[in-house]
Design a protein around this motif. Sequence first.
Motif, PDB file in Angstrom:
ATOM      1  N   ASP B   8      34.388  -3.508 -36.650  1.00 38.42           N
ATOM      2  CA  ASP B   8      33.128  -4.216 -36.749  1.00 38.42           C
ATOM      3  C   ASP B   8      33.361  -5.717 -36.894  1.00 38.42           C
ATOM      4  N   ALA B   9      32.304  -6.466 -36.598  1.00 40.17           N
ATOM      5  CA  ALA B   9      32.407  -7.904 -36.805  1.00 40.17           C
ATOM      6  C   ALA B   9      32.617  -8.172 -38.295  1.00 40.17           C
ATOM      7  N   PRO B  10      33.486  -9.094 -38.591  1.00 43.74           N
ATOM      8  CA  PRO B  10      33.708  -9.445 -39.997  1.00 43.74           C
ATOM      9  C   PRO B  10      32.497 -10.172 -40.532  1.00 43.74           C
ATOM     10  N   SER B  11      32.448 -10.340 -41.821  1.00 45.34           N
ATOM     11  CA  SER B  11      31.290 -10.994 -42.410  1.00 45.34           C
ATOM     12  C   SER B  11      31.257 -12.472 -42.036  1.00 45.34           C
ATOM     13  N   LEU B  12      30.549 -12.733 -40.998  1.00 45.17           N
ATOM     14  CA  LEU B  12      30.423 -14.073 -40.450  1.00 45.17           C
ATOM     15  C   LEU B  12      29.474 -14.882 -41.324  1.00 45.17           C
ATOM     16  N   GLN B  13      29.902 -16.052 -41.715  1.00 44.51           N
ATOM     17  CA  GLN B  13      29.012 -16.898 -42.497  1.00 44.51           C
ATOM     18  C   GLN B  13      28.229 -17.829 -41.580  1.00 44.51           C
ATOM     19  N   ALA B  14      27.065 -18.213 -42.053  1.00 44.16           N
ATOM     20  CA  ALA B  14      26.210 -19.071 -41.233  1.00 44.16           C
ATOM     21  C   ALA B  14      26.938 -20.330 -40.769  1.00 44.16           C
ATOM     22  N   ARG B  15      27.728 -20.901 -41.653  1.00 45.17           N
ATOM     23  CA  ARG B  15      28.378 -22.169 -41.292  1.00 45.17           C
ATOM     24  C   ARG B  15      29.530 -22.006 -40.322  1.00 45.17           C
ATOM     25  N   ASP B  16      29.947 -20.764 -40.097  1.00 46.79           N
ATOM     26  CA  ASP B  16      31.056 -20.523 -39.185  1.00 46.79           C
ATOM     27  C   ASP B  16      30.589 -20.229 -37.770  1.00 46.79           C
ATOM     28  N   VAL B  17      29.315 -19.968 -37.643  1.00 42.99           N
ATOM     29  CA  VAL B  17      28.799 -19.541 -36.350  1.00 42.99           C
ATOM     30  C   VAL B  17      28.734 -20.709 -35.363  1.00 42.99           C
ATOM     31  N   ALA B  18      29.181 -20.431 -34.155  1.00 45.26           N
ATOM     32  CA  ALA B  18      29.067 -21.443 -33.108  1.00 45.26           C
ATOM     33  C   ALA B  18      27.637 -21.423 -32.582  1.00 45.26           C
TER      34      ALA B  18
END
Lengths: 165, 165
Positions: B8-18
């Motif tokens: 699964d996708a790892p816990s992506l944080q808002a600030r990491d999103v492109a």
Amino acid sequence: MRDQTKTDAPSLQARDVALDVLEDTLSFYIRVLDSQVSRNLDTRLDGLEVARGKGKITALFLIDGNPGIRSSVLADVVLKDRSAMGRILDHFESHGLITRRVSDQDNRAQGCFITDKGAALAAKVRAIVVEQSATFFDPIIPQEEQVQLLGILKRAYHRLQQAEA
Amino acid sequence: MRDQTKTDAPSLQARDVALDVLEDTLSFYIRVLDSQVSRNLDTRLDGLEVARGKGKITALFLIDGNPGIRSSVLADVVLKDRSAMGRILDHFESHGLITRRVSDQDNRAQGCFITDKGAALAAKVRAIVVEQSATFFDPIIPQEEQVQLLGILKRAYHRLQQAEA
DNA sequence: CGAAAATAGTTGTATTTATCCACCATTTTC
DNA sequence: GAAAATGGTGGATAAATACAACTATTTTCG
């Protein structure tokens, strides 16, 4: 020649009006500009599922580019609350643009995945957004100022996002 | 330590999103910033008759500063259509903030005039708007950039206004 | 002068948005 | 293992936005 002796206010033109304290108030310009950009964008997106309101375009792009991204993360990016984003995703799902699947890692959470139809729409919208940004701003902001503006707003956005967290 | 071996996708944080193409799209930042400024402003104006939506504050100030100003001019300044502005003015009038009187010069047109109650409200709102502009933007945009930003947006606004006409 | 076009403003309607709040399930904290 | 935090859903409400039709005046101009 116009009669200016009337007691009544003369025909005041919009460009002659003093804006009071708004003249130097950033929020005024941001708000007015926003409604114009948004309206303009909406007309270009007419008929597509992402027209109107804020957050749809961003959500679509982010799901396209980040498979499995979670609803709450999308909400954070757009700076909206979870229920608002949830409704957008419901809408997308009902139109076959995305699917949602419970996360392997957290049974509360669910990841969003783009469908072929969604990806096609994203591609179409991407082109429109890029094109609109140019044609809307080019006539009203010189190139070099656009670059400055982008930098300032980008930094402001990130600081705002940090502050929210 | 978190398990990162899941499919699964790892816990992506808002600030990491492109942000995809939105990363360099002015309209994205304008739109997001707008919703934040507007929401923030609304909470500060809570209970006052000018909360929510765009154009109320501007209309109130302009009527206060330009006795007899006409509805259509107000609409032009806010870059909205006449019917939207008309509704705002109906609202103001029903709350005793303004009065409207048919123009001496043109029986189709009517001038707007502030009442004492309206003027008192304008004074209160003026203070809030000025204060909010500072406290909202100061933490996210450095002073000198605020000056640049104001200049750019101001010129953009006037060009937009001209283009509409 | 008089018909046509433009302008000012109102009204109605339909579609959405936005916001708030409470609720359930799951996970984390301690 | 109980309490608190987190992720997501659903309902209700209030409001805004946008369009188009319509009346009344005023202006244009043949």
